[in-house]
Design a protein around this motif. Structure first.
Motif, PDB file in Angstrom:
ATOM      1  N   ASP A 123       0.831  -1.216   0.000  1.00  0.00           N
ATOM      2  CA  ASP A 123       0.000   0.000   0.000  1.00  0.00           C
ATOM      3  C   ASP A 123       0.861   1.260   0.000  1.00  0.00           C
ATOM      4  OD1 ASP A 123      -2.303  -1.451   0.010  1.00  0.00           O
ATOM      5  OD2 ASP A 123      -2.720  -1.229   2.142  1.00  0.00           O
ATOM      6  N   PHE A 124       1.897   1.259   0.838  1.00  0.00           N
ATOM      7  CA  PHE A 124       2.769   2.447   0.930  1.00  0.00           C
ATOM      8  C   PHE A 124       3.409   2.743  -0.426  1.00  0.00           C
ATOM      9  CE2 PHE A 124       3.844   1.282   5.631  1.00  0.00           C
ATOM     10  CZ  PHE A 124       2.576   1.667   6.015  1.00  0.00           C
ATOM     11  N   LEU A 125       3.708   1.681  -1.194  1.00  0.00           N
ATOM     12  CA  LEU A 125       4.359   1.874  -2.491  1.00  0.00           C
ATOM     13  C   LEU A 125       3.414   2.560  -3.483  1.00  0.00           C
ATOM     14  CD1 LEU A 125       6.299  -1.492  -2.685  1.00  0.00           C
ATOM     15  CD2 LEU A 125       7.356   0.763  -2.830  1.00  0.00           C
ATOM     16  N   GLU A 126       2.118   2.453  -3.246  1.00  0.00           N
ATOM     17  CA  GLU A 126       1.152   3.201  -4.063  1.00  0.00           C
ATOM     18  C   GLU A 126       0.929   4.589  -3.483  1.00  0.00           C
ATOM     19  OE1 GLU A 126      -2.379   0.861  -4.338  1.00  0.00           O
ATOM     20  OE2 GLU A 126      -1.407  -0.694  -5.533  1.00  0.00           O
ATOM     21  N   LEU A 127       0.766   4.635  -2.160  1.00  0.00           N
ATOM     22  CA  LEU A 127       0.483   5.912  -1.492  1.00  0.00           C
ATOM     23  C   LEU A 127       1.661   6.877  -1.635  1.00  0.00           C
ATOM     24  CD1 LEU A 127      -1.604   7.412   0.214  1.00  0.00           C
ATOM     25  CD2 LEU A 127      -0.496   6.502   2.245  1.00  0.00           C
ATOM     26  N   GLY A 128       2.891   6.339  -1.553  1.00  0.00           N
ATOM     27  CA  GLY A 128       4.092   7.177  -1.688  1.00  0.00           C
ATOM     28  C   GLY A 128       4.101   7.879  -3.028  1.00  0.00           C
ATOM     29  N   GLU A 129       3.784   7.119  -4.077  1.00  0.00           N
ATOM     30  CA  GLU A 129       3.746   7.732  -5.415  1.00  0.00           C
ATOM     31  C   GLU A 129       2.670   8.816  -5.469  1.00  0.00           C
ATOM     32  OE1 GLU A 129       3.110   5.096  -8.794  1.00  0.00           O
ATOM     33  OE2 GLU A 129       2.595   6.831 -10.038  1.00  0.00           O
ATOM     34  N   LEU A 130       1.508   8.503  -4.884  1.00  0.00           N
ATOM     35  CA  LEU A 130       0.408   9.481  -4.907  1.00  0.00           C
ATOM     36  C   LEU A 130       0.791  10.756  -4.152  1.00  0.00           C
ATOM     37  CD1 LEU A 130      -2.472  10.314  -5.576  1.00  0.00           C
ATOM     38  CD2 LEU A 130      -3.241   9.085  -3.545  1.00  0.00           C
ATOM     39  N   MET A 131       1.478  10.606  -3.023  1.00  0.00           N
ATOM     40  CA  MET A 131       1.898  11.801  -2.272  1.00  0.00           C
ATOM     41  C   MET A 131       2.799  12.682  -3.133  1.00  0.00           C
ATOM     42  SD  MET A 131       2.565  10.155   1.492  1.00  0.00           S
ATOM     43  CE  MET A 131       3.253  11.605   2.267  1.00  0.00           C
ATOM     44  N   CYS A 132       3.692  12.051  -3.905  1.00  0.00           N
ATOM     45  CA  CYS A 132       4.579  12.810  -4.774  1.00  0.00           C
ATOM     46  C   CYS A 132       3.793  13.497  -5.885  1.00  0.00           C
ATOM     47  CB  CYS A 132       5.644  11.901  -5.378  1.00  0.00           C
ATOM     48  SG  CYS A 132       6.780  11.250  -4.148  1.00  0.00           S
ATOM     49  N   ARG A 133       2.823  12.770  -6.468  1.00  0.00           N
ATOM     50  CA  ARG A 133       2.005  13.360  -7.533  1.00  0.00           C
ATOM     51  C   ARG A 133       1.191  14.539  -7.003  1.00  0.00           C
ATOM     52  NH1 ARG A 133       1.556  10.736 -12.305  1.00  0.00           N
ATOM     53  NH2 ARG A 133       2.573   8.707 -12.381  1.00  0.00           N
ATOM     54  N   ASP A 134       0.670  14.378  -5.802  1.00  0.00           N
ATOM     55  CA  ASP A 134      -0.125  15.445  -5.191  1.00  0.00           C
ATOM     56  C   ASP A 134       0.740  16.672  -4.938  1.00  0.00           C
ATOM     57  OD1 ASP A 134      -2.720  16.207  -3.904  1.00  0.00           O
ATOM     58  OD2 ASP A 134      -1.394  16.433  -2.172  1.00  0.00           O
ATOM     59  N   ALA A 135       1.944  16.433  -4.434  1.00  0.00           N
ATOM     60  CA  ALA A 135       2.865  17.542  -4.150  1.00  0.00           C
ATOM     61  C   ALA A 135       3.299  18.220  -5.440  1.00  0.00           C
ATOM     62  CB  ALA A 135       4.080  17.020  -3.385  1.00  0.00           C
ATOM     63  N   LEU A 136       3.382  17.435  -6.502  1.00  0.00           N
ATOM     64  CA  LEU A 136       3.845  17.957  -7.783  1.00  0.00           C
ATOM     65  C   LEU A 136       2.786  18.839  -8.451  1.00  0.00           C
ATOM     66  CD1 LEU A 136       6.149  17.840  -9.878  1.00  0.00           C
ATOM     67  CD2 LEU A 136       5.079  15.801 -10.841  1.00  0.00           C
ATOM     68  N   TYR A 181      -8.560   6.399  -7.098  1.00  0.00           N
ATOM     69  CA  TYR A 181      -7.652   5.352  -7.587  1.00  0.00           C
ATOM     70  C   TYR A 181      -8.277   4.664  -8.798  1.00  0.00           C
ATOM     71  CZ  TYR A 181      -4.761   1.129  -7.556  1.00  0.00           C
ATOM     72  OH  TYR A 181      -3.907   0.112  -7.911  1.00  0.00           O
ATOM     73  N   LYS A 182      -7.548   4.653  -9.897  1.00  0.00           N
ATOM     74  CA  LYS A 182      -8.095   4.027 -11.108  1.00  0.00           C
ATOM     75  C   LYS A 182      -7.204   2.905 -11.608  1.00  0.00           C
ATOM     76  CE  LYS A 182     -11.390   6.893 -12.640  1.00  0.00           C
ATOM     77  NZ  LYS A 182     -12.166   7.479 -13.721  1.00  0.00           N
ATOM     78  N   GLY A 183      -6.258   2.492 -10.787  1.00  0.00           N
ATOM     79  CA  GLY A 183      -5.309   1.455 -11.189  1.00  0.00           C
ATOM     80  C   GLY A 183      -3.896   1.929 -10.918  1.00  0.00           C
ATOM     81  N   PRO A 184      -2.902   1.053 -11.102  1.00  0.00           N
ATOM     82  CA  PRO A 184      -1.519   1.416 -10.784  1.00  0.00           C
ATOM     83  C   PRO A 184      -1.088   2.690 -11.516  1.00  0.00           C
ATOM     84  CG  PRO A 184      -1.691  -0.928 -11.322  1.00  0.00           C
ATOM     85  CD  PRO A 184      -3.021  -0.321 -11.626  1.00  0.00           C
ATOM     86  N   SER A 185      -0.547   3.627 -10.772  1.00  0.00           N
ATOM     87  CA  SER A 185      -0.050   4.908 -11.308  1.00  0.00           C
ATOM     88  C   SER A 185      -1.123   5.711 -12.032  1.00  0.00           C
ATOM     89  CB  SER A 185       1.134   4.682 -12.262  1.00  0.00           C
ATOM     90  OG  SER A 185       2.239   4.219 -11.530  1.00  0.00           O
ATOM     91  N   ASN A 186      -2.369   5.413 -11.774  1.00  0.00           N
ATOM     92  CA  ASN A 186      -3.450   6.119 -12.457  1.00  0.00           C
ATOM     93  C   ASN A 186      -4.424   6.673 -11.413  1.00  0.00           C
ATOM     94  OD1 ASN A 186      -5.364   7.070 -14.197  1.00  0.00           O
ATOM     95  ND2 ASN A 186      -5.934   5.068 -15.033  1.00  0.00           N
ATOM     96  N   PHE A 187      -4.304   7.967 -11.157  1.00  0.00           N
ATOM     97  CA  PHE A 187      -5.144   8.621 -10.142  1.00  0.00           C
ATOM     98  C   PHE A 187      -5.868   9.806 -10.786  1.00  0.00           C
ATOM     99  CE2 PHE A 187      -1.266   7.002  -8.159  1.00  0.00           C
ATOM    100  CZ  PHE A 187      -1.761   6.197  -7.151  1.00  0.00           C
ATOM    101  N   GLU A 188      -7.134   9.943 -10.464  1.00  0.00           N
ATOM    102  CA  GLU A 188      -7.868  11.091 -11.006  1.00  0.00           C
ATOM    103  C   GLU A 188      -8.139  12.104  -9.897  1.00  0.00           C
ATOM    104  OE1 GLU A 188     -11.426  10.101 -13.230  1.00  0.00           O
ATOM    105  OE2 GLU A 188     -12.107  12.185 -13.013  1.00  0.00           O
TER     106      GLU A 188
END
Lengths: 240, 196
Positions: B121-134, B170-177
């Motif tokens: 889960d963290f490996l998905e959430l970590g990416e999302l946190m970076c995308r959100d910050a970006l 969450y729409k799938g790996p590396s895919n967030f809307e």
């Protein structure tokens, strides 16, 4: 101490651990050892841990014949390797009590404590607005005693240290924190009886006032709480 | 602190009343289609994790992820670092699902398996946190984008474009809307914090 589950006979296993820093906590010693075991293709040692700051009560380990190791008023996570010398052999066992069956290795099932709480360790409150903190004045002396009893983290060291595996210190702390306050009054007559009944049902032993529980309690809970529980228990019999 | 304060002040007015009715709810049956689907999904994930039989422990991946987050998604972050972090986390996640080693059995107390589920889960959430910050091109609170600061190094807000809570679907790996939940301030208006 290794065991697959509660049915397994259990046995001691010896491990040499190199490069242990004095600043490591006792649980970090297990982290390092487990990392090594996994890399060697072996099974790591199962042990309970959560907050690692002495407030959750999960890290139940019986270390060289003492609950939570040699330091006073300390949980295992707060014990550090500077308590030991290089080359020491340290014997670690799970809590030993029939009411705390071993799940695996150093992990035991402490849900018997949850069922004691469910039997009476609560108060009834109305839903809705939170009551103002000063709505019911409470004497400082009583508030302090109640607070000291409420410091119990339910770790089970009292049971593990007791030769009878009695849960009287735990149960008395949970009864006392409520018995000392007016908020605890509505369920007062049934609380002590129900909690003691559940305690017996779980298979905890009797109290013979030897005080090992108080000596090993990481939160310094006083056995005077046990006297209060006995008083609560007897007076409950007269209120019916 | 936010959580503590909200819990203390909000819960007595809300949750207690909600739970008071729920006390009469009987045990919920587990044959609902959504339950069956969720249960099968969990079983599938557990089987998948146990069958990887790779070389590295769960902690190995947890620590590697922690290092990326610490270095590139800390309080002070910038676009370049966040873009790198996203790529690094994606690569790490791929490696995790190919090379994690979980000892022991599935149907017994298995702390490594529990941990593996969380780190996945963290490996998905970590990416999302970076995308959100970006995507948040401003500095605000605990989010200090190094590109958005004034001459004195103070946080430069952009309330015109970023007065919203970012709710990610969450729409799938590396895919967030991104769904923007607008924030409206009627009496007190947000300004740059100043200790001068």
């Amino acid at each position: 101490m290794a065991s697959k589950n509660a049915q397994d006979k259990g046995r001691f296993e010896s491990y040499d651990v190199a490069d242990v820093s004095k600043d490591m906590s006792f649980l970090e010693l297990f982290d390092v050892l487990n990392e090594r075991l996994i890399n060697e293709g072996k099974e790591p040692i199962a042990f309970d841990h959560d907050c690692r700051e002495g407030i959750c009560g999960a890290c139940s380990m019986y270390i060289n014949g003492r609950a939570h190791g040699p330091w006073e008023q300390t949980t295992t996570c707060q014990l550090h390797m500077r308590a030991y010398n290089d080359g020491d052999t340290i014997v670690v066992e799970p809590w030993r009590a029939a009411a705390f069956p071993v799940i695996k290795d150093l992990t035991v099932d402490r849900t018997a404590f949850d069922r004691i709480i469910q039997a009476g360790g609560y108060i009834s409150v109305n839903t809705g607005n939170a009551v103002d903190a000063n709505a019911i004045p409470i004497e400082k002396h009583d508030a302090d005693l109640s607070f000291a009893a409420a410091a119990c983290i339910g770790c089970g060291a009292c049971v593990a240290a007791c030769k009878n595996s009695s849960a009287m210190l735990f149960t008395s702390a949970k009864v006392s924190q409520l018995a000392l306050l007016p908020q605890g009054d509505p369920e007062r007559a049934t609380r002590a009886e129900n909690m003691v009944m559940q305690m017996d049902k779980e298979g905890f032993g009797s109290c013979t006032n030897t005080g090992a529980c108080e000596a090993e309690c990481p939160k310094g809970i006083s056995i005077s709480n046990i006297a209060r529980l006995n008083r609560e228990f007897f007076s409950a019999g007269f209120t019916k | 602190m936010q959580g503590l304060a909200d819990g203390y002040f909000v819960i007595p007015y809300t949750l207690g009343n909600y739970l008071a009715d729920d006390i009469h709810t009987k045990a919920i049956p587990t044959d609902h289609a959504a339950f069956v689907e969720a249960e099968n999904k969990v079983k599938e994930t557990l089987n998948k994790l146990m069958n990887i039989k790779g070389k590295h422990s769960v902690d190995h991946f947890h620590k590697a992820l922690g290092k990326i987050m610490w270095d590139k998604c800390g309080m002070a972050r910038n676009a370049k670092g966040l873009e790198e972090a996203i790529k690094e986390i994606q690569a790490l996640r791929e490696e995790f699902w190919k090379d994690v080693r979980i000892p022991g059995e599935q149907n017994e107390l298995n702390p490594e398996l529990e941990k593996a589920g969380r780190v996945a889960d963290f490996l998905e959430l970590g990416e999302l946190m970076c995308r959100d910050a970006l995507q948040r091109n401003e500095s605000c609170g605990g989010h200090f984008r190094e590109e958005y600061q004034d001459a004195e190094g103070e946080a430069k807000r952009d309330d015109e474009n970023f007065a919203f809570v970012a709710a990610w679907e969450y729409k799938g790996p590396s895919n967030f809307e991104l769904h923007k939940e607008k924030l409206q301030f009627e009496i007190v208006h947000p300004t740059q914090r100043s200790y001068k």
